[in-house]
Design a protein around this motif. Sequence first.
Motif, PDB file in Angstrom:
ATOM      1  N   VAL A 150       3.394  -1.269  -9.820  1.00  0.00           N
ATOM      2  CA  VAL A 150       2.081  -1.736 -10.268  1.00  0.00           C
ATOM      3  C   VAL A 150       1.469  -0.622 -11.109  1.00  0.00           C
ATOM      4  O   VAL A 150       1.185   0.468 -10.608  1.00  0.00           O
ATOM      5  CB  VAL A 150       1.159  -2.072  -9.082  1.00  0.00           C
ATOM      6  N   ASP A 151       1.277  -0.888 -12.392  1.00  0.00           N
ATOM      7  CA  ASP A 151       0.716   0.107 -13.313  1.00  0.00           C
ATOM      8  C   ASP A 151      -0.739  -0.238 -13.627  1.00  0.00           C
ATOM      9  O   ASP A 151      -1.108  -1.410 -13.654  1.00  0.00           O
ATOM     10  CB  ASP A 151       1.534   0.138 -14.606  1.00  0.00           C
ATOM     11  N   ASP A 152      -1.551   0.782 -13.870  1.00  0.00           N
ATOM     12  CA  ASP A 152      -2.986   0.563 -14.094  1.00  0.00           C
ATOM     13  C   ASP A 152      -3.549  -0.322 -12.987  1.00  0.00           C
ATOM     14  O   ASP A 152      -4.259  -1.313 -13.238  1.00  0.00           O
ATOM     15  CB  ASP A 152      -3.245  -0.088 -15.455  1.00  0.00           C
ATOM     16  N   ALA A 153      -3.249   0.049 -11.757  1.00  0.00           N
ATOM     17  CA  ALA A 153      -3.615  -0.796 -10.614  1.00  0.00           C
ATOM     18  C   ALA A 153      -5.113  -1.014 -10.515  1.00  0.00           C
ATOM     19  O   ALA A 153      -5.573  -2.085 -10.114  1.00  0.00           O
ATOM     20  CB  ALA A 153      -3.090  -0.162  -9.322  1.00  0.00           C
ATOM     21  N   GLU A 154      -5.892   0.002 -10.906  1.00  0.00           N
ATOM     22  CA  GLU A 154      -7.352  -0.144 -10.822  1.00  0.00           C
ATOM     23  C   GLU A 154      -7.860  -1.218 -11.770  1.00  0.00           C
ATOM     24  O   GLU A 154      -8.828  -1.927 -11.474  1.00  0.00           O
ATOM     25  CB  GLU A 154      -8.042   1.208 -11.083  1.00  0.00           C
ATOM     26  N   CYS A 175      12.075  -3.365  -0.940  1.00  0.00           N
ATOM     27  CA  CYS A 175      12.405  -2.621  -2.149  1.00  0.00           C
ATOM     28  C   CYS A 175      11.451  -1.434  -2.243  1.00  0.00           C
ATOM     29  O   CYS A 175      10.531  -1.305  -1.424  1.00  0.00           O
ATOM     30  CB  CYS A 175      12.321  -3.501  -3.407  1.00  0.00           C
ATOM     31  N   GLN A 176      11.650  -0.589  -3.225  1.00  0.00           N
ATOM     32  CA  GLN A 176      10.743   0.539  -3.427  1.00  0.00           C
ATOM     33  C   GLN A 176       9.465   0.060  -4.109  1.00  0.00           C
ATOM     34  O   GLN A 176       9.501  -0.720  -5.057  1.00  0.00           O
ATOM     35  CB  GLN A 176      11.410   1.611  -4.293  1.00  0.00           C
ATOM     36  N   HIS A 177       8.316   0.538  -3.618  1.00  0.00           N
ATOM     37  CA  HIS A 177       7.024   0.181  -4.197  1.00  0.00           C
ATOM     38  C   HIS A 177       6.373   1.422  -4.803  1.00  0.00           C
ATOM     39  O   HIS A 177       6.251   2.451  -4.135  1.00  0.00           O
ATOM     40  CB  HIS A 177       6.091  -0.409  -3.135  1.00  0.00           C
ATOM     41  N   LEU A 178       5.945   1.303  -6.055  1.00  0.00           N
ATOM     42  CA  LEU A 178       5.256   2.388  -6.740  1.00  0.00           C
ATOM     43  C   LEU A 178       3.950   1.852  -7.315  1.00  0.00           C
ATOM     44  O   LEU A 178       3.945   0.824  -7.983  1.00  0.00           O
ATOM     45  CB  LEU A 178       6.116   2.956  -7.882  1.00  0.00           C
ATOM     46  N   VAL A 179       2.859   2.551  -7.053  1.00  0.00           N
ATOM     47  CA  VAL A 179       1.549   2.156  -7.577  1.00  0.00           C
ATOM     48  C   VAL A 179       0.980   3.329  -8.369  1.00  0.00           C
ATOM     49  O   VAL A 179       0.918   4.463  -7.865  1.00  0.00           O
ATOM     50  CB  VAL A 179       0.580   1.768  -6.438  1.00  0.00           C
ATOM     51  N   PHE A 180       0.560   3.053  -9.605  1.00  0.00           N
ATOM     52  CA  PHE A 180      -0.010   4.084 -10.470  1.00  0.00           C
ATOM     53  C   PHE A 180      -1.441   3.687 -10.813  1.00  0.00           C
ATOM     54  O   PHE A 180      -1.695   2.553 -11.233  1.00  0.00           O
ATOM     55  CB  PHE A 180       0.830   4.245 -11.741  1.00  0.00           C
ATOM     56  N   THR A 181      -2.367   4.624 -10.645  1.00  0.00           N
ATOM     57  CA  THR A 181      -3.780   4.319 -10.817  1.00  0.00           C
ATOM     58  C   THR A 181      -4.553   5.559 -11.222  1.00  0.00           C
ATOM     59  O   THR A 181      -4.078   6.691 -11.008  1.00  0.00           O
ATOM     60  CB  THR A 181      -4.360   3.733  -9.509  1.00  0.00           C
ATOM     61  N   THR A 182      -5.726   5.360 -11.799  1.00  0.00           N
ATOM     62  CA  THR A 182      -6.578   6.514 -12.130  1.00  0.00           C
ATOM     63  C   THR A 182      -7.530   6.849 -10.994  1.00  0.00           C
ATOM     64  O   THR A 182      -7.998   7.976 -10.890  1.00  0.00           O
ATOM     65  CB  THR A 182      -7.410   6.240 -13.404  1.00  0.00           C
ATOM     66  N   VAL A 183      -7.845   5.857 -10.148  1.00  0.00           N
ATOM     67  CA  VAL A 183      -8.732   6.090  -9.006  1.00  0.00           C
ATOM     68  C   VAL A 183      -8.206   5.310  -7.806  1.00  0.00           C
ATOM     69  O   VAL A 183      -7.442   4.353  -7.950  1.00  0.00           O
ATOM     70  CB  VAL A 183     -10.181   5.641  -9.301  1.00  0.00           C
ATOM     71  N   VAL A 184      -8.642   5.742  -6.634  1.00  0.00           N
ATOM     72  CA  VAL A 184      -8.354   5.001  -5.405  1.00  0.00           C
ATOM     73  C   VAL A 184      -9.686   4.626  -4.772  1.00  0.00           C
ATOM     74  O   VAL A 184     -10.570   5.469  -4.628  1.00  0.00           O
ATOM     75  CB  VAL A 184      -7.518   5.849  -4.423  1.00  0.00           C
ATOM     76  N   HIS A 185      -9.831   3.350  -4.428  1.00  0.00           N
ATOM     77  CA  HIS A 185     -11.050   2.916  -3.762  1.00  0.00           C
ATOM     78  C   HIS A 185     -10.720   1.801  -2.783  1.00  0.00           C
ATOM     79  O   HIS A 185      -9.553   1.412  -2.617  1.00  0.00           O
ATOM     80  CB  HIS A 185     -12.105   2.477  -4.786  1.00  0.00           C
ATOM     81  N   GLU A 186     -11.752   1.287  -2.118  1.00  0.00           N
ATOM     82  CA  GLU A 186     -11.550   0.359  -1.012  1.00  0.00           C
ATOM     83  C   GLU A 186     -10.815  -0.914  -1.428  1.00  0.00           C
ATOM     84  O   GLU A 186      -9.881  -1.355  -0.756  1.00  0.00           O
ATOM     85  CB  GLU A 186     -12.903   0.009  -0.386  1.00  0.00           C
ATOM     86  N   LYS A 187     -11.227  -1.514  -2.549  1.00  0.00           N
ATOM     87  CA  LYS A 187     -10.584  -2.767  -2.970  1.00  0.00           C
ATOM     88  C   LYS A 187      -9.120  -2.541  -3.334  1.00  0.00           C
ATOM     89  O   LYS A 187      -8.274  -3.404  -3.080  1.00  0.00           O
ATOM     90  CB  LYS A 187     -11.347  -3.369  -4.146  1.00  0.00           C
ATOM     91  N   LEU A 188      -8.836  -1.400  -3.934  1.00  0.00           N
ATOM     92  CA  LEU A 188      -7.443  -1.087  -4.253  1.00  0.00           C
ATOM     93  C   LEU A 188      -6.639  -0.888  -2.976  1.00  0.00           C
ATOM     94  O   LEU A 188      -5.515  -1.391  -2.843  1.00  0.00           O
ATOM     95  CB  LEU A 188      -7.382   0.162  -5.130  1.00  0.00           C
ATOM     96  N   ASN A 189      -7.211  -0.165  -2.020  1.00  0.00           N
ATOM     97  CA  ASN A 189      -6.524   0.041  -0.749  1.00  0.00           C
ATOM     98  C   ASN A 189      -6.268  -1.274  -0.026  1.00  0.00           C
ATOM     99  O   ASN A 189      -5.220  -1.457   0.599  1.00  0.00           O
ATOM    100  CB  ASN A 189      -7.343   0.971   0.148  1.00  0.00           C
ATOM    101  N   ASN A 190      -7.231  -2.195  -0.108  1.00  0.00           N
ATOM    102  CA  ASN A 190      -7.053  -3.504   0.534  1.00  0.00           C
ATOM    103  C   ASN A 190      -5.856  -4.249  -0.050  1.00  0.00           C
ATOM    104  O   ASN A 190      -5.135  -4.945   0.674  1.00  0.00           O
ATOM    105  CB  ASN A 190      -8.319  -4.344   0.380  1.00  0.00           C
TER     106      ASN A 190
END
Length: 431
Positions: A150-154, A175-190
């Motif tokens: 998941v790229d630009d997840a935010e 499978c392997q999961h990779l998440v790329f983001t500029t910030v981490v916040h509650e909605k992203l964590n959910n």
Amino acid sequence: MSLDKLKLSKQLVTAMTDAGYISAKEIQAKTMSRIIGGQDLIAVAPEGAGKTTNYVLGVLMRLKYGDDEAPKVLILVPDKERALAVIEEFLLLSKNRNLRIIGLYGTGGMETEVNDLSDGVDIVVALPTRARAVYLKLGLNLSKLQMFIVDDAEQIVKQGMQLPVCELARSAGKCQHLVFTTVVHEKLNNMIDQFMNFPTTLEVDELGERKAETHDLMLYQVPNFKTKINLLNLLLRDDEVFDQVVVFVNTRLTAQKLGKALFSRHANEVSVLNPLFFDEEGFDHIEDFKDTPEARILIVANEGTSNIDLSGIPFLFHFEIPENKETFLSRIVKTGAEEVAAISFATDMELVDVRKIEQSIGVKIPVMDLPEDLVIDKAAKSAGNKVKTVKESADNPKGGGAFHDKKESNTKDYNYGIGQKAKMTMKKKHG
């Protein structure tokens, strides 16, 4: 940092050198071994830090070529422009390889995309909504997937595409999961919690060189619009400290709503610059506001407002973070000896814009603790899926993006630095 530190194949190092890459980025050095090793990973880094090249290299190192029809890698991105950029990066770094890559971004017929997929593919780069639609048509086979990215997840969260991401991830299985983001916040964590178990999180904070001196900056991270109103009312209650304030919002409609929502003790205390309707309290020129003793709070909409003279205004509030960072920067760069406090409110969705601003000014904006007596409005879903409002005090938690407990190093006792007002800090006076 040398490219050799990434421990890539000679073929990839040559491809990177030919493409003009002369050194490895920090995020690449921190994460490459984990990506190649098959670990689940959340990589947090600002725009331009090399996240895309990072996972492209990881995919090219891990990908085992074969004649399978089903893709081995699925990469989800927020829009067509991003999908095309990712595909271009793959083609740039995979010369002399027979790489089969397809983009699904919804501009053509679905039947054509299904036929292209049936011919065989290694990598699919797609918008979550389009990938889900093709999957439901039985055109996207996820049974052979090795990497789910998941790229630009935010941005995906900001556009409300969490559901198709989660459905595709669950359908893909192990499978392997990779998440790329500029910030981490509650909605992203959910969203992430729906398909990732105990991932490693690695963060890089790349700030540019400090380009200019700014006013004193402060940031309050709040969950929603209503809590912003509660916070602004709470802070502005102290009319001895906040004796003259300009509050910026994005639209004239928001300015109108905020003007009605702010508490005022006296007539004409709260006004709007260029109000939406002629019969509302307001001014046509900011100089009129400055010259009116009973006028204490002026609300200004970013839309349709050219540069205004903010000289003599000791407090600037950004109730909403402008999407155009230049609008924000034009107000917070120090041009003279005046001491000004620039205070910003940001929800999770606005943190991306805050990070871009921090990159531009080359410094992190100090995050303030939320006042203990702040009423936080939280939307909660009942069993009937109806949305209701639940009001809670801010005792626990008190602040932080997504309201995680602050690290001790991030706890600040911030000095306003405005003459006698330097004695007052938000944390001590309101916290």
